[in-house]
Write a protein that holds these residues in place. Structure first.
Motif, short mmCIF file in Angstrom:
data_model
loop_
_atom_site.label_atom_id
_atom_site.label_comp_id
_atom_site.label_asym_id
_atom_site.label_seq_id
_atom_site.Cartn_x
_atom_site.Cartn_y
_atom_site.Cartn_z
N THR A 9 0.82 -1.22 0.00
CA THR A 9 0.00 0.00 0.00
C THR A 9 0.85 1.26 0.00
O THR A 9 0.46 2.27 -0.59
CB THR A 9 -0.93 0.00 1.22
OG1 THR A 9 -0.15 -0.12 2.42
CG2 THR A 9 -1.91 -1.16 1.15
N ASP A 10 2.03 1.22 0.65
CA ASP A 10 2.91 2.37 0.63
C ASP A 10 3.39 2.65 -0.78
O ASP A 10 3.49 3.80 -1.21
CB ASP A 10 4.11 2.15 1.55
CG ASP A 10 3.72 2.19 3.03
OD1 ASP A 10 2.53 2.41 3.31
OD2 ASP A 10 4.61 2.00 3.87
N GLY A 11 3.71 1.59 -1.50
CA GLY A 11 4.18 1.75 -2.87
C GLY A 11 3.11 2.30 -3.78
O GLY A 11 3.39 3.10 -4.67
N TRP A 42 -2.84 10.74 2.72
CA TRP A 42 -1.99 9.63 3.15
C TRP A 42 -2.49 9.05 4.48
O TRP A 42 -2.57 7.82 4.63
CB TRP A 42 -0.56 10.12 3.28
CG TRP A 42 0.35 9.28 4.14
CD1 TRP A 42 0.79 9.56 5.39
CD2 TRP A 42 0.89 8.01 3.79
NE1 TRP A 42 1.59 8.55 5.86
CE2 TRP A 42 1.68 7.58 4.90
CE3 TRP A 42 0.81 7.19 2.68
CZ2 TRP A 42 2.37 6.38 4.91
CZ3 TRP A 42 1.49 5.99 2.68
CH2 TRP A 42 2.26 5.59 3.78
N LEU A 43 -2.84 9.89 5.41
CA LEU A 43 -3.33 9.40 6.70
C LEU A 43 -4.63 8.62 6.53
O LEU A 43 -4.83 7.58 7.18
CB LEU A 43 -3.54 10.58 7.66
CG LEU A 43 -2.26 11.33 8.08
CD1 LEU A 43 -2.60 12.55 8.91
CD2 LEU A 43 -1.31 10.40 8.85
N ARG A 44 -5.51 9.11 5.67
CA ARG A 44 -6.76 8.37 5.42
C ARG A 44 -6.49 7.06 4.69
O ARG A 44 -7.19 6.06 4.92
CB ARG A 44 -7.72 9.26 4.63
CG ARG A 44 -8.09 10.52 5.41
CD ARG A 44 -9.24 11.26 4.82
NE ARG A 44 -9.50 12.48 5.59
CZ ARG A 44 -10.68 13.08 5.67
NH1 ARG A 44 -11.71 12.57 5.03
NH2 ARG A 44 -10.83 14.18 6.38
N TRP A 45 -5.52 7.08 3.81
CA TRP A 45 -5.16 5.86 3.08
C TRP A 45 -4.66 4.79 4.05
O TRP A 45 -4.94 3.60 3.88
CB TRP A 45 -4.09 6.21 2.06
CG TRP A 45 -3.45 5.07 1.33
CD1 TRP A 45 -2.17 4.65 1.43
CD2 TRP A 45 -4.08 4.21 0.36
NE1 TRP A 45 -1.93 3.58 0.60
CE2 TRP A 45 -3.09 3.30 -0.07
CE3 TRP A 45 -5.35 4.12 -0.17
CZ2 TRP A 45 -3.34 2.31 -1.02
CZ3 TRP A 45 -5.62 3.14 -1.13
CH2 TRP A 45 -4.62 2.24 -1.53
N GLN A 46 -3.95 5.19 5.09
CA GLN A 46 -3.41 4.25 6.04
C GLN A 46 -4.51 3.48 6.78
O GLN A 46 -4.31 2.32 7.16
CB GLN A 46 -2.52 4.97 7.06
CG GLN A 46 -1.22 5.51 6.49
CD GLN A 46 -0.34 4.40 5.93
OE1 GLN A 46 0.15 3.54 6.66
NE2 GLN A 46 -0.16 4.40 4.62
N THR A 62 -10.35 10.85 -5.47
CA THR A 62 -11.60 11.36 -4.91
C THR A 62 -11.37 11.96 -3.52
O THR A 62 -11.85 13.06 -3.21
CB THR A 62 -12.65 10.24 -4.83
OG1 THR A 62 -12.92 9.76 -6.15
CG2 THR A 62 -13.95 10.74 -4.22
N VAL A 63 -10.64 11.25 -2.67
CA VAL A 63 -10.37 11.75 -1.32
C VAL A 63 -9.57 13.04 -1.39
O VAL A 63 -9.87 14.01 -0.67
CB VAL A 63 -9.61 10.68 -0.50
CG1 VAL A 63 -9.04 11.29 0.78
CG2 VAL A 63 -10.54 9.52 -0.15
N THR A 64 -8.56 13.09 -2.24
CA THR A 64 -7.73 14.29 -2.38
C THR A 64 -8.56 15.47 -2.86
O THR A 64 -8.42 16.59 -2.35
CB THR A 64 -6.56 14.02 -3.34
OG1 THR A 64 -5.75 12.95 -2.83
CG2 THR A 64 -5.70 15.25 -3.52
N THR A 65 -9.42 15.23 -3.84
CA THR A 65 -10.27 16.30 -4.35
C THR A 65 -11.22 16.81 -3.28
O THR A 65 -11.42 18.02 -3.13
CB THR A 65 -11.08 15.82 -5.57
OG1 THR A 65 -10.18 15.35 -6.58
CG2 THR A 65 -11.92 16.95 -6.15
N ARG A 66 -11.80 15.89 -2.50
CA ARG A 66 -12.72 16.31 -1.44
C ARG A 66 -11.99 17.14 -0.38
O ARG A 66 -12.50 18.17 0.08
CB ARG A 66 -13.37 15.07 -0.80
CG ARG A 66 -14.41 15.42 0.27
CD ARG A 66 -15.04 14.18 0.86
NE ARG A 66 -15.90 13.50 -0.10
CZ ARG A 66 -15.67 12.28 -0.59
NH1 ARG A 66 -14.60 11.61 -0.22
NH2 ARG A 66 -16.51 11.73 -1.43
#
Length: 297
Positions: A9-11, A42-46, A62-66
């Protein structure tokens, strides 16, 4: 197992970071704000359930845009009270002869495009970028913005109409852009008013951003003679102390101007049919803080 899990997931996030930054920057026009948004993503992705995602890329965009949209709404009052014209924080790189990468980035984040996007509402900007840049379907855009699909189609249509008004009829190649700008730099460096006028469209516009910390024009200046006079007057105010350097500014050939050895502005030029039709000059020192050190030594 999903394909993205094979590389970790980090990659996955690292591989998409540049695109996510570009998404946030196009929404916000600020390097620091875009970096903060990417860090929040990044924090939400974790903490996300990666196994349930159909597409990591779509989820992250989508998360970044929001997140960027929320921050843009928070910044609305600040933008409205900003002294004079607001221009994005420029992204400055060495002007290397790599027209392929320059052209790819220029279509995304040129100052001319971001200046036009700034004239849109936050929702228009988000809908347009999601549709045109990322080919998101209207159902996803509607869900993100909390609007109907029909309303989102109208948002995109209005944004397209405004952007078409500003789009050049004849887009120059990176080589032609660089050559024209080089000629203008030489003319400005020797304070040749007539040579500068010959490279400027009769109705050329000049937009400057001093942020209340550096002198700047509070209205848009227009006319080849007037804009040539602006460059001419600085040369005469600081004889022998003004230096120009070519750089890539937001993916396009641009200029950095130094006065008495200190960076004074980053400049971007909109070109149409072989002439400069708009000049964007960022003088706010806060927005020049990210200029790479290699230019300043």
């Amino acid at each position: 197992m999903h394909a993205q899990e094979n590389i970790g997931t980090d990659g996955v996030f690292a591989g998409l970071r540049a695109r996510l930054f570009s998404t946030a920057y196009r929404m916000l026009g600020s390097r620091s704000d875009a970096d903060d948004v990417v860090q929040d993503a990044w924090l939400r992705w974790q903490s996300a359930d990666h196994a349930s995602l159909r597409s990591a890329e779509a989820w992250l965009v989508t998360v970044t845009t929001r997140l960027a949209l929320d921050r843009l709404r928070e910044r609305k009052a600040e933008r409205e009270s900003y002294p004079g014209w607001w221009l994005p924080e420029p992204l400055v790189e060495m002007d290397e002869n790599t027209p392929e990468t320059a052209a790819e980035l220029a279509s995304d984040v040129s100052l001319a495009l971001l200046w036009t996007l700034e004239r849109l509402s936050a929702e228009e900007r988000a809908a347009f970028l999601l549709r045109q840049a990322f080919d998101q379907d209207y159902g996803d855009i509607a869900a993100l913005l909390g609007r109907s699909e029909a309303s989102c189609r109208q948002l995109v249509h209005r944004a397209q109409e405004k952007l078409l008004e500003e789009r050049p009829r004849f887009q120059p190649s990176p080589e032609a852009h660089r050559a024209l700008l080089g000629a203008f730099m030489q003319a400005a460096g020797r304070a040749d008013r007539e040579a500068m006028k010959a490279l400027l469209a009769p109705d050329v516009a000049f937009i400057s951003d001093g942020g209340g910390k550096m002198p700047s024009f509070r209205r848009i200046l227009r006319g080849a003679g007037r804009i040539a006079g602006v460059f001419w007057s600085l040369e005469h105010q600081y004889p022998g102390c003004v230096r120009y350097q070519m750089a890539r500014v937001n993916g396009e050939p641009g200029l950095l101007r130094f006065v008495n050895g200190r960076i004074e502005s980053a400049q971007s030029f909109h070109i149409d049919n072989g002439l400069i039709t708009a000049v964007f000059v960022v003088r706010n020192p806060d927005k020049l803080a990210g200029v790479p050190q290699q230019f300043l030594s």
